[in-house]
Scaffold this motif. Structure first.
Motif, PDB file in Angstrom:
ATOM      1  N   GLY A   1     -13.755  19.317  -5.634  1.00  0.00           N
ATOM      2  CA  GLY A   1     -14.104  17.930  -5.415  1.00  0.00           C
ATOM      3  C   GLY A   1     -15.482  17.714  -4.820  1.00  0.00           C
ATOM      4  N   TRP A   2     -16.492  18.385  -5.326  1.00  0.00           N
ATOM      5  CA  TRP A   2     -17.846  18.201  -4.809  1.00  0.00           C
ATOM      6  C   TRP A   2     -18.536  16.998  -5.432  1.00  0.00           C
ATOM      7  N   LEU A   3     -18.001  16.488  -6.531  1.00  0.00           N
ATOM      8  CA  LEU A   3     -18.654  15.422  -7.288  1.00  0.00           C
ATOM      9  C   LEU A   3     -17.640  14.337  -7.635  1.00  0.00           C
ATOM     10  N   LEU A   4     -18.045  13.098  -7.469  1.00  0.00           N
ATOM     11  CA  LEU A   4     -17.196  11.963  -7.828  1.00  0.00           C
ATOM     12  C   LEU A   4     -17.988  10.995  -8.681  1.00  0.00           C
ATOM     13  N   ARG A   5     -17.441  10.653  -9.833  1.00  0.00           N
ATOM     14  CA  ARG A   5     -17.985   9.577 -10.671  1.00  0.00           C
ATOM     15  C   ARG A   5     -17.122   8.366 -10.383  1.00  0.00           C
ATOM     16  N   LEU A   6     -17.688   7.395  -9.684  1.00  0.00           N
ATOM     17  CA  LEU A   6     -16.952   6.222  -9.248  1.00  0.00           C
ATOM     18  C   LEU A   6     -17.144   5.089 -10.253  1.00  0.00           C
ATOM     19  N   ASN A   7     -16.043   4.644 -10.843  1.00  0.00           N
ATOM     20  CA  ASN A   7     -16.056   3.552 -11.817  1.00  0.00           C
ATOM     21  C   ASN A   7     -15.320   2.346 -11.258  1.00  0.00           C
ATOM     22  N   HIS A   8     -15.736   1.155 -11.644  1.00  0.00           N
ATOM     23  CA  HIS A   8     -15.029  -0.065 -11.266  1.00  0.00           C
ATOM     24  C   HIS A   8     -13.685  -0.095 -11.978  1.00  0.00           C
ATOM     25  N   TYR A   9     -12.684  -0.678 -11.337  1.00  0.00           N
ATOM     26  CA  TYR A   9     -11.335  -0.666 -11.906  1.00  0.00           C
ATOM     27  C   TYR A   9     -11.235  -1.383 -13.247  1.00  0.00           C
TER      28      TYR A   9
ATOM     29  N   HIS B   1     -12.644  14.076 -15.459  1.00  0.00           N
ATOM     30  CA  HIS B   1     -12.194  15.023 -14.438  1.00  0.00           C
ATOM     31  C   HIS B   1     -12.802  14.706 -13.068  1.00  0.00           C
ATOM     32  N   TYR B   2     -13.938  14.061 -13.062  1.00  0.00           N
ATOM     33  CA  TYR B   2     -14.655  13.776 -11.820  1.00  0.00           C
ATOM     34  C   TYR B   2     -14.442  12.346 -11.337  1.00  0.00           C
ATOM     35  N   THR B   3     -13.506  11.627 -11.947  1.00  0.00           N
ATOM     36  CA  THR B   3     -13.217  10.253 -11.559  1.00  0.00           C
ATOM     37  C   THR B   3     -11.924  10.199 -10.759  1.00  0.00           C
ATOM     38  N   HIS B   4     -11.644   9.050 -10.180  1.00  0.00           N
ATOM     39  CA  HIS B   4     -10.389   8.850  -9.446  1.00  0.00           C
ATOM     40  C   HIS B   4      -9.596   7.804 -10.209  1.00  0.00           C
ATOM     41  N   ILE B   5      -8.451   8.228 -10.767  1.00  0.00           N
ATOM     42  CA  ILE B   5      -7.636   7.359 -11.612  1.00  0.00           C
ATOM     43  C   ILE B   5      -6.240   7.248 -11.010  1.00  0.00           C
ATOM     44  N   ASP B   6      -5.750   6.027 -10.910  1.00  0.00           N
ATOM     45  CA  ASP B   6      -4.378   5.792 -10.480  1.00  0.00           C
ATOM     46  C   ASP B   6      -3.468   6.198 -11.630  1.00  0.00           C
ATOM     47  N   THR B   7      -2.634   7.192 -11.419  1.00  0.00           N
ATOM     48  CA  THR B   7      -1.799   7.706 -12.506  1.00  0.00           C
ATOM     49  C   THR B   7      -0.765   6.693 -12.987  1.00  0.00           C
ATOM     50  N   ALA B   8      -0.323   5.798 -12.104  1.00  0.00           N
ATOM     51  CA  ALA B   8       0.691   4.812 -12.499  1.00  0.00           C
ATOM     52  C   ALA B   8       0.100   3.729 -13.396  1.00  0.00           C
ATOM     53  N   THR B   9      -1.110   3.256 -13.061  1.00  0.00           N
ATOM     54  CA  THR B   9      -1.704   2.147 -13.812  1.00  0.00           C
ATOM     55  C   THR B   9      -2.729   2.595 -14.837  1.00  0.00           C
ATOM     56  N   GLN B  10      -3.199   3.855 -14.710  1.00  0.00           N
ATOM     57  CA  GLN B  10      -4.271   4.379 -15.556  1.00  0.00           C
ATOM     58  C   GLN B  10      -5.557   3.571 -15.389  1.00  0.00           C
ATOM     59  N   LEU B  11      -5.781   3.060 -14.184  1.00  0.00           N
ATOM     60  CA  LEU B  11      -7.010   2.338 -13.854  1.00  0.00           C
ATOM     61  C   LEU B  11      -7.822   3.158 -12.866  1.00  0.00           C
ATOM     62  N   PHE B  12      -9.136   3.001 -12.951  1.00  0.00           N
ATOM     63  CA  PHE B  12      -9.995   3.651 -11.974  1.00  0.00           C
ATOM     64  C   PHE B  12      -9.768   3.008 -10.613  1.00  0.00           C
ATOM     65  N   THR B  13      -9.795   3.821  -9.576  1.00  0.00           N
ATOM     66  CA  THR B  13      -9.650   3.321  -8.220  1.00  0.00           C
ATOM     67  C   THR B  13     -10.668   4.000  -7.321  1.00  0.00           C
ATOM     68  N   THR B  14     -10.876   3.416  -6.159  1.00  0.00           N
ATOM     69  CA  THR B  14     -11.714   4.041  -5.142  1.00  0.00           C
ATOM     70  C   THR B  14     -10.823   4.982  -4.347  1.00  0.00           C
TER      71      THR B  14
ATOM     72  N   VAL C   1     -21.860  11.408  -5.038  1.00  0.00           N
ATOM     73  CA  VAL C   1     -21.172  10.260  -5.618  1.00  0.00           C
ATOM     74  C   VAL C   1     -22.107   9.663  -6.654  1.00  0.00           C
ATOM     75  N   VAL C   2     -21.642   9.545  -7.888  1.00  0.00           N
ATOM     76  CA  VAL C   2     -22.429   8.936  -8.964  1.00  0.00           C
ATOM     77  C   VAL C   2     -21.757   7.618  -9.323  1.00  0.00           C
ATOM     78  N   THR C   3     -22.516   6.538  -9.209  1.00  0.00           N
ATOM     79  CA  THR C   3     -21.995   5.219  -9.537  1.00  0.00           C
ATOM     80  C   THR C   3     -23.155   4.314  -9.916  1.00  0.00           C
ATOM     81  N   THR C   4     -22.851   3.102 -10.293  1.00  0.00           N
ATOM     82  CA  THR C   4     -23.895   2.122 -10.592  1.00  0.00           C
ATOM     83  C   THR C   4     -24.335   1.461  -9.290  1.00  0.00           C
ATOM     84  N   CYS C   5     -25.384   0.674  -9.355  1.00  0.00           N
ATOM     85  CA  CYS C   5     -25.812  -0.061  -8.160  1.00  0.00           C
ATOM     86  C   CYS C   5     -24.673  -0.932  -7.633  1.00  0.00           C
ATOM     87  N   GLY C   6     -24.019  -1.653  -8.528  1.00  0.00           N
ATOM     88  CA  GLY C   6     -22.891  -2.487  -8.124  1.00  0.00           C
ATOM     89  C   GLY C   6     -21.722  -1.669  -7.615  1.00  0.00           C
TER      90      GLY C   6
END
Length: 136
Positions: free
Chosen positions: A33-41, A54-67, A79-84
């Motif tokens: 877990g050295w790298l995280l690609r953070l996506n908006h839900y 593999h480098y994202t955080h996904i809620d397994t129940a909803t299949q949505l990206f989460t923080t 952490v790799v993400t957009t400005c927003g």
């Protein structure tokens, strides 16, 4: 941002192979877990390449990206993400002093107020790099 993730992973693997340095992969994909690609839900899972998921955080129940939880955010080195998307990092409670480097890619295309979001995470010892332009 997904291209940045791919390049970071490739460079880390290349460096480890050439230098014999510690690698978190041990012959397989990253587990530490050295790298995280953070996506908006609201971002569709199908829009993210399988090798980057593999480098994202996904809620397994909803299949949505989460923080991820704050402890997980503090444990990653990159952490790799957009400005927003940097607002999710701030809202999760990551302290300003946590980051030593903030890179804003495609800076020439960003609106000034948009760049203030990741800059709000800048602590006194953090360096900022604005990179990327309109030229090809």
């Amino acid at each position: 941002a997904d291209v940045i993730v791919q390049r970071l992973v490739a460079q880390a693997k290349c460096f480890a192979a050439k230098s014999g340095a510690y690698t978190p992969w041990s012959g397989k994909e990253q587990e530490g877990g050295w790298l995280l690609r953070l996506n908006h839900y609201t971002w569709a899972l199908a829009n993210v390449r399988p090798d980057v998921r593999h480098y994202t955080h996904i809620d397994t129940a909803t299949q949505l990206f989460t923080t991820p939880p704050l402890a997980d955010l503090l444990a990653v080195s990159v952490v790799v993400t957009t400005c927003g998307g940097a607002a999710m990092v701030r809202d999760a409670g990551v302290p300003r002093e946590h980051f030593s480097l903030i890179v804003i890619d495609e800076a020439a295309q960003a609106l000034e107020p948009e760049t203030l979001i990741p800059l709000a995470l800048k602590g006194p010892r953090c360096r900022v790099v604005l990179t990327g332009g309109l030229g090809g």
